[in-house]
Motif scaffolding. Structure first.
Motif, PDB file in Angstrom:
ATOM      1  N   MET A 199       2.475  -3.633   2.676  1.00 13.13           N
ATOM      2  CA  MET A 199       3.206  -2.557   3.363  1.00 13.13           C
ATOM      3  C   MET A 199       4.544  -2.277   2.701  1.00 13.13           C
ATOM      4  SD  MET A 199       2.553  -3.183   7.401  1.00 13.13           S
ATOM      5  CE  MET A 199       0.948  -3.758   7.965  1.00 13.13           C
ATOM      6  N   LYS A 200       5.198  -3.327   2.247  1.00 13.36           N
ATOM      7  CA  LYS A 200       6.451  -3.130   1.523  1.00 13.36           C
ATOM      8  C   LYS A 200       6.200  -2.285   0.277  1.00 13.36           C
ATOM      9  CE  LYS A 200       8.232  -7.442   1.310  1.00 13.36           C
ATOM     10  NZ  LYS A 200       9.027  -8.463   0.580  1.00 13.36           N
ATOM     11  N   LEU A 201       5.110  -2.615  -0.400  1.00 16.44           N
ATOM     12  CA  LEU A 201       4.758  -1.855  -1.595  1.00 16.44           C
ATOM     13  C   LEU A 201       4.523  -0.391  -1.215  1.00 16.44           C
ATOM     14  CD1 LEU A 201       4.224  -2.430  -4.592  1.00 16.44           C
ATOM     15  CD2 LEU A 201       1.800  -2.539  -4.075  1.00 16.44           C
ATOM     16  N   SER A 202       3.792  -0.203  -0.152  1.00  9.07           N
ATOM     17  CA  SER A 202       3.493   1.135   0.338  1.00  9.07           C
ATOM     18  C   SER A 202       4.777   1.905   0.641  1.00  9.07           C
ATOM     19  CB  SER A 202       2.627   1.011   1.587  1.00  9.07           C
ATOM     20  OG  SER A 202       2.450   2.255   2.206  1.00  9.07           O
ATOM     21  N   TYR A 203       5.690   1.245   1.335  1.00  5.07           N
ATOM     22  CA  TYR A 203       6.984   1.875   1.630  1.00  5.07           C
ATOM     23  C   TYR A 203       7.674   2.336   0.350  1.00  5.07           C
ATOM     24  CZ  TYR A 203      11.885   2.490   2.768  1.00  5.07           C
ATOM     25  OH  TYR A 203      13.139   3.018   2.882  1.00  5.07           O
TER      26      TYR A 203
ATOM     27  N   ALA B   9      16.215  -5.905   2.435  1.00  5.81           N
ATOM     28  CA  ALA B   9      16.224  -6.798   3.598  1.00  5.81           C
ATOM     29  C   ALA B   9      15.650  -6.073   4.811  1.00  5.81           C
ATOM     30  CB  ALA B   9      17.649  -7.279   3.884  1.00  5.81           C
ATOM     31  N   VAL B  10      16.108  -4.846   5.007  1.00  2.00           N
ATOM     32  CA  VAL B  10      15.612  -4.048   6.133  1.00  2.00           C
ATOM     33  C   VAL B  10      14.124  -3.736   5.952  1.00  2.00           C
ATOM     34  CG1 VAL B  10      15.794  -1.837   7.328  1.00  2.00           C
ATOM     35  CG2 VAL B  10      17.876  -3.018   6.582  1.00  2.00           C
ATOM     36  N   ILE B  11      13.774  -3.280   4.775  1.00  5.76           N
ATOM     37  CA  ILE B  11      12.380  -2.922   4.500  1.00  5.76           C
ATOM     38  C   ILE B  11      11.455  -4.111   4.732  1.00  5.76           C
ATOM     39  CG2 ILE B  11      10.784  -2.160   2.687  1.00  5.76           C
ATOM     40  CD1 ILE B  11      13.460  -0.787   1.502  1.00  5.76           C
ATOM     41  N   GLY B  12      11.923  -5.257   4.304  1.00  2.59           N
ATOM     42  CA  GLY B  12      11.127  -6.466   4.490  1.00  2.59           C
ATOM     43  C   GLY B  12      10.871  -6.808   5.951  1.00  2.59           C
ATOM     44  N   ARG B  13      11.715  -6.310   6.846  1.00  3.14           N
ATOM     45  CA  ARG B  13      11.502  -6.587   8.263  1.00  3.14           C
ATOM     46  C   ARG B  13      10.601  -5.565   8.947  1.00  3.14           C
ATOM     47  NH1 ARG B  13      17.081  -8.505   7.994  1.00  3.14           N
ATOM     48  NH2 ARG B  13      17.859  -6.434   8.494  1.00  3.14           N
ATOM     49  N   ILE B  74       7.146   3.863  12.734  1.00  2.00           N
ATOM     50  CA  ILE B  74       7.331   2.830  11.705  1.00  2.00           C
ATOM     51  C   ILE B  74       6.166   2.872  10.726  1.00  2.00           C
ATOM     52  CG2 ILE B  74       7.517   0.343  11.257  1.00  2.00           C
ATOM     53  CD1 ILE B  74       9.038   0.039  13.819  1.00  2.00           C
ATOM     54  N   GLY B  75       4.969   3.118  11.250  1.00  2.00           N
ATOM     55  CA  GLY B  75       3.818   3.300  10.374  1.00  2.00           C
ATOM     56  C   GLY B  75       4.055   4.402   9.351  1.00  2.00           C
ATOM     57  N   LYS B  76       4.622   5.502   9.816  1.00  2.00           N
ATOM     58  CA  LYS B  76       4.906   6.618   8.903  1.00  2.00           C
ATOM     59  C   LYS B  76       5.948   6.227   7.873  1.00  2.00           C
ATOM     60  CE  LYS B  76       4.389  10.374  12.183  1.00  2.00           C
ATOM     61  NZ  LYS B  76       5.204  11.405  12.854  1.00  2.00           N
ATOM     62  N   ILE B  77       6.990   5.546   8.342  1.00  2.00           N
ATOM     63  CA  ILE B  77       8.046   5.103   7.422  1.00  2.00           C
ATOM     64  C   ILE B  77       7.444   4.224   6.324  1.00  2.00           C
ATOM     65  CG2 ILE B  77      10.085   3.635   7.223  1.00  2.00           C
ATOM     66  CD1 ILE B  77      10.745   4.534  10.158  1.00  2.00           C
ATOM     67  N   LEU B  78       6.509   3.379   6.723  1.00  2.00           N
ATOM     68  CA  LEU B  78       5.863   2.477   5.765  1.00  2.00           C
ATOM     69  C   LEU B  78       4.834   3.206   4.893  1.00  2.00           C
ATOM     70  CD1 LEU B  78       5.406  -0.655   8.029  1.00  2.00           C
ATOM     71  CD2 LEU B  78       6.788  -0.540   5.962  1.00  2.00           C
ATOM     72  N   GLY B  79       4.613   4.467   5.197  1.00  2.00           N
ATOM     73  CA  GLY B  79       3.656   5.238   4.393  1.00  2.00           C
ATOM     74  C   GLY B  79       2.210   4.948   4.732  1.00  2.00           C
ATOM     75  N   LEU B  80       1.978   4.394   5.924  1.00  2.00           N
ATOM     76  CA  LEU B  80       0.612   4.009   6.286  1.00  2.00           C
ATOM     77  C   LEU B  80      -0.206   5.197   6.772  1.00  2.00           C
ATOM     78  CD1 LEU B  80       1.400   0.649   8.085  1.00  2.00           C
ATOM     79  CD2 LEU B  80       0.920   1.055   5.676  1.00  2.00           C
ATOM     80  N   ASP B  81       0.453   6.355   6.904  1.00  2.00           N
ATOM     81  CA  ASP B  81      -0.284   7.560   7.277  1.00  2.00           C
ATOM     82  C   ASP B  81      -0.924   8.199   6.045  1.00  2.00           C
ATOM     83  OD1 ASP B  81       2.270   8.030   6.310  1.00  2.00           O
ATOM     84  OD2 ASP B  81       2.479   9.935   7.365  1.00  2.00           O
ATOM     85  N   GLN B  82      -0.579   7.641   4.879  1.00  2.00           N
ATOM     86  CA  GLN B  82      -1.173   8.174   3.647  1.00  2.00           C
ATOM     87  C   GLN B  82      -2.263   7.257   3.136  1.00  2.00           C
ATOM     88  OE1 GLN B  82       2.977   8.651   2.057  1.00  2.00           O
ATOM     89  NE2 GLN B  82       1.910  10.226   0.844  1.00  2.00           N
ATOM     90  N   LYS B 171       0.991   3.875  -9.877  1.00  2.00           N
ATOM     91  CA  LYS B 171       2.303   3.991  -9.234  1.00  2.00           C
ATOM     92  C   LYS B 171       2.875   2.641  -8.836  1.00  2.00           C
ATOM     93  CE  LYS B 171       1.490   8.500  -7.156  1.00  2.00           C
ATOM     94  NZ  LYS B 171       0.718   8.995  -6.008  1.00  2.00           N
ATOM     95  N   ALA B 172       1.981   1.700  -8.548  1.00  2.00           N
ATOM     96  CA  ALA B 172       2.456   0.434  -8.011  1.00  2.00           C
ATOM     97  C   ALA B 172       1.542  -0.711  -8.419  1.00  2.00           C
ATOM     98  CB  ALA B 172       2.531   0.499  -6.495  1.00  2.00           C
ATOM     99  N   ILE B 173       2.150  -1.874  -8.583  1.00  2.00           N
ATOM    100  CA  ILE B 173       1.391  -3.070  -8.942  1.00  2.00           C
ATOM    101  C   ILE B 173       1.662  -4.161  -7.910  1.00  2.00           C
ATOM    102  CG2 ILE B 173       1.027  -4.864 -10.676  1.00  2.00           C
ATOM    103  CD1 ILE B 173       1.953  -2.846 -12.799  1.00  2.00           C
ATOM    104  N   TRP B 174       0.580  -4.664  -7.363  1.00  4.84           N
ATOM    105  CA  TRP B 174       0.686  -5.813  -6.447  1.00  4.84           C
ATOM    106  C   TRP B 174       0.335  -7.012  -7.313  1.00  4.84           C
ATOM    107  CZ3 TRP B 174      -2.811  -6.932  -1.595  1.00  4.84           C
ATOM    108  CH2 TRP B 174      -2.075  -7.674  -0.659  1.00  4.84           C
TER     109      TRP B 174
END
Lengths: 213, 213
Positions: A199-203, B9-13, B74-82, B171-174
């Motif tokens: 989720m952090k990655l997603s953010y 720090a905030v994002i991680g929470r 919060i889901g939207k902020i985390l981009g989980l709607d995408q 775009k991103a690497i986990w």
DNA sequence: TAGATTGTTAATCGATTAACAATC
DNA sequence: TAGATTGTTAATCGATTAACAATC
């Protein structure tokens, strides 16, 4: 005890120092200054010196740090000179993946047992370890000097298992279940919440796109 | 853009808030005050309000927060709607374990492909996905709109693969490889260094013993 | 000795907590 | 309206960085 009250921020950086020093050692580098290390690791030299000095003076003015020595000392600080026996609870995909990580053995973590409640998985072998039924777990912990339990089960059962672990004298839980465990504060818990990480990655993906079109 | 410069720090929470709100929602709780939530999550109410107000005012004076609404926001902020399509590089134990996590799909992460350099693993199925040879990877990324790559390979090959990923527009690497990747800053990287996590646990075990005999 | 670099103190920066006026 | 609780400003705390005297 000057080690008291080291912040988790500092502790969280130790494994990374350890990794870089190990690599330097393996490539034959004998000494390194905080300045050189800071360029390599992309942190400030000041932070490196501050972090290390929480545990003692490992360097020498005008010389820097001896790589081999510092590597060994950080290993000791991290407790890697001691052996820890661990069991894995949950023989699903993740549990089996962790059981197959031979690298942990190199750091003194010894894979000693594996448990699952699914009858179909009992007897299955992961490396040299057979999956046992959950009923065997409590006795196994007491009789085999287990200090770490790896929780690789769904969140629903996690709290109950954690209580059993605590009752039988486990010292630490490496928790992959997506739940916050409620255990006494003398039990060390390290959470690995994979979906939080994702989720952090997603953010950060969303945020970047928003800022850059 | 008031979203700019939110600290990690905030994002991680945020994922943790999201998790607690989801559970509250599922148990039928309609509203919650920062005070109540703080007791549940064992953080300060002040921190909750500060964190949320980085993104906007989701509450109402005298009432608190609507659980369902806040959860969704919060889901939207985390981009989980995408939707995000991801591939897994490395079909070893860990790669397969991650591929089998159906929970990611619920959050909009769609498992789309899997690659390995080991010929023996080619064609193996993980859920509905067949493992493909590494040679197919670059084209697959471009043709299938992949934004996230999960790196579940040993550290030696990781940097080279990462460069390929970047060149093909990921775009991103986990990153589960135990190495720090060297990629442009517009590529989001989230590291999961399992052995670092285990070392932290080890440190805390040793420290506790030292302090308490 | 002179130069280099640590160990450590002081200054700065950022994150957390406290307090309270605004407002539902 | 009165009570509750947010949003937000101010105070505190802790972590990071800078600076430099100590010293190898």
């Amino acid at each position: 005890m000057e080690d008291r009250g080291i912040s988790q921020a500092v502790i969280g950086r130790l494994p990374r120092y350890f990794r870089y020093l190990g690599e330097l050692k393996d490539t034959g580098v004998e000494r390194i200054s905080s300045q050189e290390l800071s360029e390599l690791m992309k942190v400030t030299a000041s932070q490196i010196r501050q972090d290390l000095n929480n545990f003692g003076g490992f360097g020498q003015q005008g010389y820097g740090y001896n790589v081999e020595y510092l590597y060994r000392e950080i290993g000791k600080i991290l407790g890697l000179d001691q052996k820890h026996h661990f069991i894995i609870i949950g023989a699903g995909n993740l549990g089996r993946a962790l059981g197959n990580y031979t690298n942990f053995e190199k750091r003194g973590f010894i894979f000693s047992g594996m448990f699952d409640q699914n009858p179909k998985l009992i007897g299955m072998k992961v490396r040299n370890i057979s999956v046992q039924p959950m009923e065997n777990m409590e006795r196994f912990i007491r009789e085999n000097d287990i200090d770490i339990a790896v929780l690789a089960i769904p969140k629903n059962g996690a709290e109950e298992v954690a209580q059993k672990l605590v009752r039988n004298g486990i010292k630490a839980i490496w928790n992959f279940a997506h739940v916050d465990l409620n255990v006494p504060k003398d039990i060390q818990v390290e959470n690995v919440h994979l979906s939080d990480s994702l989720m952090k990655l997603s953010y950060n993906i969303s945020r970047y796109q928003q800022e850059n079109g």
